[in-house]
Design an enzyme around this catalytic site. Structure first.
Site, mmCIF file in Angstrom:
data_model
loop_
_atom_site.group_PDB
_atom_site.id
_atom_site.type_symbol
_atom_site.label_atom_id
_atom_site.label_comp_id
_atom_site.label_asym_id
_atom_site.label_seq_id
_atom_site.Cartn_x
_atom_site.Cartn_y
_atom_site.Cartn_z
ATOM 1 C CG ASP A 1 -2.087 0.816 1.168
ATOM 2 O OD1 ASP A 1 -2.035 1.832 0.454
ATOM 3 O OD2 ASP A 1 -3.103 0.475 1.817
ATOM 4 C CG ASP B 1 -3.706 6.259 0.678
ATOM 5 O OD1 ASP B 1 -4.674 5.554 0.996
ATOM 6 O OD2 ASP B 1 -3.434 7.347 1.240
ATOM 7 C CD GLU C 1 -8.344 5.350 -1.099
ATOM 8 O OE1 GLU C 1 -9.193 5.242 -0.213
ATOM 9 O OE2 GLU C 1 -7.255 5.937 -0.924
ATOM 10 C CG HIS D 1 -8.424 0.301 5.453
ATOM 11 N ND1 HIS D 1 -8.413 0.090 4.089
ATOM 12 C CD2 HIS D 1 -7.832 1.507 5.650
ATOM 13 C CE1 HIS D 1 -7.834 1.112 3.501
ATOM 14 N NE2 HIS D 1 -7.471 1.985 4.426
ATOM 15 C CG ASP D 2 -10.412 3.867 4.478
ATOM 16 O OD1 ASP D 2 -9.877 3.936 5.599
ATOM 17 O OD2 ASP D 2 -9.807 4.094 3.415
HETATM 18 C C1 GLC Z 1 -6.962 6.491 2.153
HETATM 19 C C2 GLC Z 1 -6.797 5.353 3.127
HETATM 20 C C3 GLC Z 1 -7.229 5.826 4.475
HETATM 21 C C4 GLC Z 1 -6.335 6.963 4.881
HETATM 22 C C5 GLC Z 1 -6.300 8.069 3.815
HETATM 23 C C6 GLC Z 1 -5.156 8.995 4.029
HETATM 24 O O1 GLC Z 1 -8.265 6.871 2.007
HETATM 25 O O2 GLC Z 1 -7.502 4.232 2.685
HETATM 26 O O3 GLC Z 1 -7.241 4.806 5.433
HETATM 27 O O4 GLC Z 1 -6.791 7.519 6.083
HETATM 28 O O5 GLC Z 1 -6.138 7.543 2.527
HETATM 29 O O6 GLC Z 1 -3.931 8.395 3.709
#
Ligand code: GLC
Length: 555
Positions: free
Chosen positions: A97, A198, A251, A325-326
């Site tokens: 990640d 990310d 993402e 996880h979010d």
């Molecule tokens: C993404 C991650 C999340 C994190 C954010 C900032 O959305 O999935 O968990 O808090 O980025 O890095």
């Protein structure tokens, strides 16, 4: 262009909460190694691990202080090498990640910037105050509050779209891209074969103007044209050309189909696939996360249809998922854990896994894990959730209302320990877990799931197997059906040889389905079902949360 990733399935591990081998209450790499046989039994191909890099852990590792070092709480470099090797023996590859939109403010680069080194100051986005001494603009951080923090020594503010300890990198600076490419090459050498990037559609900032809508500035930093150039550049510098196992996923926050087509069209040499979150906002009232609302089924369907058809038209590729996880747990959100735990968990699995794209399973989803059920602020660990509590409180909401919202929306719902068995702490740790365990672990756990041939686990296993054995699922076209139906999400997957029809009843009540327009229904046989099988017919009845796929048999 090689196509071989298309029958693969990714399993997401949240290392903090997966398996603790040391007894300190935090999951670790050795813990993951000890569970590889379980993952092999499930049949997955890649493990996406949330960040395990050295980090002050203000945002559970998304605040990276050194991209080449393992955070000691997860283990050592040797532990990681063992994990990579042991996984490979089981035909499983690691996906890392990469948090490249920002670094932790403890990162050496940021520390040098603070000491006034101009090279490193240019790695970040420092801006002078406005003439009146105020912030450079009115943008808001995604975790609440302003997106700028003042550094008196430098007389400047730096941008942080997330927590103030997560400083945004300046991708305008080629040196930054070269540094990041170097990090990718470092992990490729170690045998890592996948990368998740990310919030990667926020790396290009096209302007630093005030947002006139008094919104949050996202129109200036989401999917900007240069974002594609930056990803292409990173790809050129560091992605291997002919590695059959190499995959990437971005993402994408608040994105569009058009941009995701571009990010993932192989011709553009950017990414393999993209996550978008639109389908996980169908229970946001007035587009606001911290609200309560039943999900809007028609909106959900329209979004799936739009993304499935839109991406296939332009050689794009979707990452398919309900959980990460979010996000709160999908079973609690879209299913009925009290009334139809198995049926609704299996229905959600089938609906996602038979679409076009690459399915992602988030730890515990495959055994039907549910939301945490926390009742007190002290049980929450997540910075976003805790900030939300204070913001909602300031708006005058009662504790009772806020807790009800957090119970449905907090990211901590997905972060409770993986439920391995019915021993203390669900077999996750012999110490005190860093976050509370869901008390339902006595019933819902891996040990139970493996004993019961009809469990949600074996349904997932079967779905993964179907993707490997049926090219219509891994590579076929997606054709929507029953577009107007109020309860059923239906589609057909088809290639030159196979036709597969999928029906999913999203509600806990019967419904009738009219398949009048589909020919030769009597030639279809069941592939998978969450009830005793039933044949297709022109007018059929689906039971609560019934979900099944049928394949057209050759004559
Ligand atoms: C993404 C991650 C999340 C994190 C954010 C900032 O959305 O999935 O968990 O808090 O980025 O890095």
């Amino acid at each position: 262009m090689r196509q071989d990733f298309k029958d693969k399935v990714v399993y997401q591990i949240y290392p903090r909460s997966f398996k603790d081998s040391s007894g300190n209450g935090i999951g670790d790499l050795k813990g993951i190694v000890s569970k590889l046989d379980y993952l092999q039994e499930l049949g997955i191909d890649y493990i996406w691990m949330n960040p395990i890099f050295l980090s002050p852990q203000n945002d559970n590792g998304y605040d990276v202080a050194d991209y080449r070092a393992i955070d000691p709480q997860y283990g050592t470099m040797e532990d990681l090498e063992e994990l990579i090797e042991e996984a490979k023996k089981r035909n499983i590859y690691l996906m890392f990640d990469m948090v490249f939109n920002h670094t932790s403010t403890s990162h050496e680069w940021f520390q040098k910037a603070l000491q006034g080194d101009p090279k490193y100051r240019n790695y970040y986005i420092f801006k002078e105050p406005k003439a009146d001494g105020g912030m450079p603009n009115n943008w808001q951080s995604k975790f609440g509050g302003p997106a700028w923090k003042y550094v008196p020594e430098l007389g400047r503010y730096y941008l942080h779209l997330f927590d103030e300890s997560q400083a945004d990198l300046n991708w305008e600076n080629d040196e930054v891209i070269e540094e990041l490419a170097d990090v990718i090459r470092f992990w490729l050498d170690k045998g890592v074969r996948g990368f998740r990037f990310d919030v990667i559609n926020e790396i290009a900032k096209s302007s630093f103007a005030d947002d006139p809508n008094e919104f949050d500035g996202r129109q200036y930093y989401t999917d900007q044209p240069k974002n594609h150039d930056y990803l292409h550049h990173l790809h050129q510098l560091s992605f291997p050309k002919d590695d059959p196992y190499f995959i990437t996923v971005g993402e994408m926050s608040s994105t569009t189909v058009g941009n995701c087509q571009k990010y993932t069209d192989p011709k553009n040499e950017e990414l393999t696939m993209a996550f978008n979150f639109h389908h996980l906002k169908v229970d946001y009232k007035d587009k606001q996360k911290w609200t309560l609302m039943d999900f809007d089924f028609h909106e959900l369907k329209e979004l799936f249809f739009e993304w499935q058809e839109g991406m296939q038209e332009h050689d794009g590729w979707n990452a398919l998922f309900w959980n990460c996880h979010d996000q709160p747990r999908s079973l609690s959100r879209f299913g009925d854990p009290a009334g139809y735990p198995k049926q609704s968990a299996k229905m959600l699995a089938t609906a996602i896994h038979l679409m076009q794209g690459t399915p992602y399973i988030y730890q515990g989803e495959e055994i039907g894990m549910e939301n945490a059920g926390f009742t007190d602020l002290g049980q929450y660990r997540d910075v976003e959730s805790i900030n939300a509590y204070h913001i909602l409180k300031k708006q005058g909401k009662s504790d009772e209302t806020i807790y009800a919202i957090l119970r449905e929306k907090s990211r901590d719902n997905a972060r409770t320990p993986m439920q391995w068995d019915d021993s203390d702490n669900a077999g996750f740790t012999s110490g005190t877990p860093w976050i509370g365990t869901n008390p339902n672990y006595r019933q819902v756990n891996v040990e139970e799931a493996l004993k019961d041939k009809d469990s949600v686990f074996y349904h997932y296993k079967k779905l993964i197997g179907l993707r490997k054995n049926h090219p219509a699922i891994s590579r076929g076209r997606f054709i929507p059906i029953l577009k107007e139906h109020d309860q059923v999400y239906g589609y057909i997957r088809q290639d030159e040889k196979e036709t597969i029809l999928v029906l999913n009843n999203f509600y806990g009540k019967d419904c009738s389905v009219d398949l009048g327009e589909i020919d030769e229904l009597d030639r279809f046989g069941t592939l998978i079902s969450n009830y005793p099988e039933q044949d297709l017919s022109h007018h059929m009845n689906l039971r609560p949360y019934e979900s099944a796929a049928w394949i057209l048999n050759e004559q």
